[in-house]
Design an enzyme around this catalytic site. Sequence first.
Site, PDB file in Angstrom:
ATOM      1  N   PRO A  10      43.679  35.803  43.816  1.00  0.00           N
ATOM      2  CA  PRO A  10      43.966  35.807  42.388  1.00  0.00           C
ATOM      3  C   PRO A  10      43.584  37.095  41.671  1.00  0.00           C
ATOM      4  O   PRO A  10      42.542  37.684  41.947  1.00  0.00           O
ATOM      5  CB  PRO A  10      43.141  34.629  41.851  1.00  0.00           C
ATOM      6  N   ASN A  11      44.482  37.490  40.791  1.00  0.00           N
ATOM      7  CA  ASN A  11      44.320  38.647  39.888  1.00  0.00           C
ATOM      8  C   ASN A  11      44.426  39.995  40.586  1.00  0.00           C
ATOM      9  O   ASN A  11      44.412  41.029  39.915  1.00  0.00           O
ATOM     10  CB  ASN A  11      42.981  38.563  39.118  1.00  0.00           C
ATOM     11  N   ARG A  18      43.963  46.318  35.891  1.00  0.00           N
ATOM     12  CA  ARG A  18      42.825  45.419  35.692  1.00  0.00           C
ATOM     13  C   ARG A  18      41.502  46.175  35.831  1.00  0.00           C
ATOM     14  O   ARG A  18      41.240  46.764  36.878  1.00  0.00           O
ATOM     15  CB  ARG A  18      42.898  44.339  36.773  1.00  0.00           C
ATOM     16  N   TYR A  23      37.873  48.467  39.574  1.00  0.00           N
ATOM     17  CA  TYR A  23      38.798  48.326  40.702  1.00  0.00           C
ATOM     18  C   TYR A  23      39.669  49.551  40.966  1.00  0.00           C
ATOM     19  O   TYR A  23      40.452  49.553  41.910  1.00  0.00           O
ATOM     20  CB  TYR A  23      39.688  47.088  40.489  1.00  0.00           C
ATOM     21  N   ASN A  75      41.324  39.762  51.040  1.00  0.00           N
ATOM     22  CA  ASN A  75      40.546  39.873  49.805  1.00  0.00           C
ATOM     23  C   ASN A  75      40.916  38.655  48.975  1.00  0.00           C
ATOM     24  O   ASN A  75      41.985  38.613  48.353  1.00  0.00           O
ATOM     25  CB  ASN A  75      40.862  41.163  49.047  1.00  0.00           C
ATOM     26  N   ALA A  78      38.321  35.937  43.451  1.00  0.00           N
ATOM     27  CA  ALA A  78      37.302  34.966  43.017  1.00  0.00           C
ATOM     28  C   ALA A  78      37.196  33.756  43.937  1.00  0.00           C
ATOM     29  O   ALA A  78      36.136  33.115  44.005  1.00  0.00           O
ATOM     30  CB  ALA A  78      37.606  34.520  41.591  1.00  0.00           C
ATOM     31  N   GLU A  99      37.085  40.694  55.965  1.00  0.00           N
ATOM     32  CA  GLU A  99      36.956  40.437  54.519  1.00  0.00           C
ATOM     33  C   GLU A  99      36.796  41.772  53.794  1.00  0.00           C
ATOM     34  O   GLU A  99      35.980  42.606  54.211  1.00  0.00           O
ATOM     35  CB  GLU A  99      35.714  39.562  54.285  1.00  0.00           C
ATOM     36  N   HIS A 101      36.296  43.629  49.906  1.00  0.00           N
ATOM     37  CA  HIS A 101      36.121  43.613  48.444  1.00  0.00           C
ATOM     38  C   HIS A 101      36.127  45.041  47.948  1.00  0.00           C
ATOM     39  O   HIS A 101      35.420  45.898  48.503  1.00  0.00           O
ATOM     40  CB  HIS A 101      34.829  42.906  48.033  1.00  0.00           C
ATOM     41  N   ARG A 108      26.916  43.273  41.423  1.00  0.00           N
ATOM     42  CA  ARG A 108      27.500  42.621  40.244  1.00  0.00           C
ATOM     43  C   ARG A 108      26.791  41.280  39.973  1.00  0.00           C
ATOM     44  O   ARG A 108      25.677  41.065  40.437  1.00  0.00           O
ATOM     45  CB  ARG A 108      29.005  42.465  40.457  1.00  0.00           C
TER      46      ARG A 108
HETATM   47  C1  DQA Z   1      36.886  41.233  44.373  1.00  0.00           C
HETATM   48  C2  DQA Z   1      35.503  40.775  43.917  1.00  0.00           C
HETATM   49  C3  DQA Z   1      35.562  39.362  43.363  1.00  0.00           C
HETATM   50  O1  DQA Z   1      34.274  38.961  42.916  1.00  0.00           O
HETATM   51  C4  DQA Z   1      36.507  39.292  42.189  1.00  0.00           C
HETATM   52  O2  DQA Z   1      36.616  37.958  41.722  1.00  0.00           O
HETATM   53  C5  DQA Z   1      37.847  39.853  42.491  1.00  0.00           C
HETATM   54  C6  DQA Z   1      37.918  41.085  43.282  1.00  0.00           C
HETATM   55  C7  DQA Z   1      36.871  42.699  44.831  1.00  0.00           C
HETATM   56  O3  DQA Z   1      37.822  43.098  45.500  1.00  0.00           O
HETATM   57  O4  DQA Z   1      35.956  43.451  44.501  1.00  0.00           O
HETATM   58  O5  DQA Z   1      38.865  39.363  42.043  1.00  0.00           O
HETATM   59  O6  DQA Z   1      37.268  40.439  45.490  1.00  0.00           O
END
Ligand code: DQA
Length: 148
Positions: A10-11, A18, A23, A75, A78, A99, A101, A108
Site C-alpha cells: 500500500p501507498n 509521497r 522515500y 516491500n 504498512a 524484504e 524497506h 522511525r
Molecule cells: C516502508 C516502511 C513502512 O513502515 C511504511 O508503512 C511504508 C514504506 C518503506 O519502504 O520504508 O509504506 O515499507
Amino acid sequence: MAHILLLNGPNLNLLGAREPDVYGSDSLDNIEMRLQEQAGELGHSIVAYQSNSESDLVDRIQQAAIANMDFAICNLGAFTHTSVAIRDALLGTSLPFIEVHISNVYAREEFRHHSYISDIAVGCIVGLGTFGYDLALAAIDQHLNAGK
Ligand code: DQA
C-alpha cells in the site's frame, strides 16, 4: 534463469510524490523499469505488482507459487507491521523472498520496528532508499548462483 516477483504494498504507488524527504524522488514505474532491465541483463525475468489491498497481495503470492516463480522482492509497506495473512501466504507457499524497506524503519516510530515477515525472509534490506530494490535483485542473483 529465475522468475522473480517484485511485490509492493500500500501507498508505494505514490513513490516520487509521497513524503519525498522519507522515500526519495524515484517513482515506482522507474524502479520497476530499472529492475526489469537489470534482471534481463542478469538473465532473469521480473514481474512487478503493486496493490493497496491485503487480499490482492495474498492472492498474488499464491499465484506466484502456482506459477513456480523462484523468488520475490517484497516491500509490503504498512502491511509489514500488521499482516498475519501475508506472512501466512509467504509461509504457506514457501516462496523465498527478500524484504525491502526504503526508509530506515528502525529510526522511525516504534510501530514500524516490528515486521511480520523479517524472520521468514532470506534477508532484509532497510534504509538504503530505492537502491535497496537493486541490492535485493543482486542478492537474489548471487543466492541463486551459489545454489547451483
Ligand atoms: C516502508 C516502511 C513502512 O513502515 C511504511 O508503512 C511504508 C514504506 C518503506 O519502504 O520504508 O509504506 O515499507
